[in-house]
Design a protein around this motif. Structure first.
Motif, short mmCIF file in Angstrom:
data_model
loop_
_atom_site.label_atom_id
_atom_site.label_comp_id
_atom_site.label_asym_id
_atom_site.label_seq_id
_atom_site.Cartn_x
_atom_site.Cartn_y
_atom_site.Cartn_z
N VAL A 11 18.41 51.76 27.55
CA VAL A 11 16.99 52.06 27.36
C VAL A 11 16.60 51.67 25.94
O VAL A 11 17.15 52.20 24.97
N VAL A 71 23.99 55.28 34.09
CA VAL A 71 23.69 55.42 35.53
C VAL A 71 24.95 54.98 36.27
O VAL A 71 25.34 53.81 36.21
N ASP A 120 22.57 47.58 33.62
CA ASP A 120 21.16 47.21 33.49
C ASP A 120 20.25 48.44 33.46
O ASP A 120 19.25 48.48 32.74
N GLU A 121 20.58 49.45 34.27
CA GLU A 121 19.76 50.65 34.33
C GLU A 121 20.16 51.68 33.28
O GLU A 121 19.46 52.68 33.10
N SER A 122 21.28 51.44 32.60
CA SER A 122 21.80 52.43 31.65
C SER A 122 21.34 52.21 30.22
O SER A 122 21.51 53.08 29.37
N GLY A 175 25.26 42.77 33.94
CA GLY A 175 23.90 42.88 33.43
C GLY A 175 23.57 41.72 32.51
O GLY A 175 24.43 40.94 32.12
N ASN A 219 26.17 51.05 36.25
CA ASN A 219 25.07 50.09 36.35
C ASN A 219 24.50 49.88 34.95
O ASN A 219 23.64 50.62 34.48
#
Length: 267
Positions: free
Chosen positions: A164, A177, A160-162, A44, A158
């Motif tokens: 927030v 994620v 990048d998606e984890s 990421g 993942n």
């Protein structure tokens, strides 16, 4: 004589009822299997992302959503890991041929501790975890484990998606994620992108689902958990590099094998 006949009939009915009750669990295999679990990450766009791995749990032959039925795999190699180092085929072994009952592996749970942090622009910030996930993230698997076989599952984090960002650097949330990938039913694609100094995203689409990764510091990449088939690969360098996107068509993926596309030079 009459009483003896009634007693015999009752015994037969009890035996039949007991047999019917056992049939409800007829899908549960007898015997044992062995399971290995590894943790890896898709790179990421962060400097460092540290996660505190405490344990790995499994739920077997139980598809409800309760807290009952979880079994620890007595995780080895627990500790704090920089997820961005677990890329390009590098992983950490969390469970090694741990013996469990055969049957359906419904879920895997990755249990994280409190020491999760992220580094942005040289400054380290804590990663908070939603209360619903503080007992561990549940990952759906639903794979049948046959007796006397060994299985390996790769937990693909993942990052990048984890991560927030809830509006400010003091409230960055870790909502993991993760895909659980059975290695025996998947293949991989690897390669090297030059110039390696340019961060490049590698993407393939599988049944309308995007699977992606980034190149590491040496330009290497590895896409994991891919089904067998022929796919097109999209190579997307950082837009600020002024390098052109590239599509490589008809790459074949075979179960249990890696497809190495070699060195790709971007222009």
């Amino acid at each position: 004589m009459f009483k003896n006949k009634i007693y015999s009939n009752l015994l037969i009915m009890i035996f039949l009822f007991s047999g019917c009750s056992n049939n409800t669990n007829s899908n549960i295999s007898t015997g044992s299997s062995k399971i290995t679990v590894k943790l890896s990450d898709a790179p990421g766009d962060y400097e460092f992302v540290y996660v505190d791995v405490v344990d790995i749990l499994v739920k077997l032959n139980n598809d409800d959503d309760s807290e009952n039925g979880w079994q620890s795999l007595e995780a080895i190699n627990t500790g704090i890991y920089n997820l961005l180092e677990l890329t390009g085929g590098v992983n950490v072994l969390l469970a090694d041929n741990y013996q469990i009952p055969s049957g359906t592996l419904n879920q895997i749970r990755l249990v994280l501790g409190d020491n999760n942090t992220i580094v942005i622009d040289g400054e380290e910030f804590p990663l908070s975890t939603p209360s619903a996930q503080q007992s561990g993230l549940k990952i759906q698997v639903n794979e049948e484990l046959l007796p006397n076989f060994e299985y390996t599952f790769l937990l693909d984090f993942n990052v990048d998606e984890s991560i927030v960002n809830a509006g400010n650097s003091s409230n960055i949330i870790l909502k993991p994620v993760i895909r659980a990938i059975p290695e025996i039913t998947s293949g991989t694609i690897s390669g090297t992108i030059t110039p390696s100094s340019v961060l490049t995203e590698i993407i393939i689409n599988i049944d309308d689902q995007e699977v992606s990764t980034f190149t590491d510091a040496n330009g290497n990449f590895l896409l994991v958990g891919l089904p067998e088939g022929i796919f097109n690969l999209s190579i997307n360098p950082d837009p600020s590099s002024d390098l052109n996107d590239l599509i490589i068509e008809d790459i074949q993926v075979l179960i249990g094998e890696n497809t190495d596309i070699g060195i790709i030079e971007l222009m």
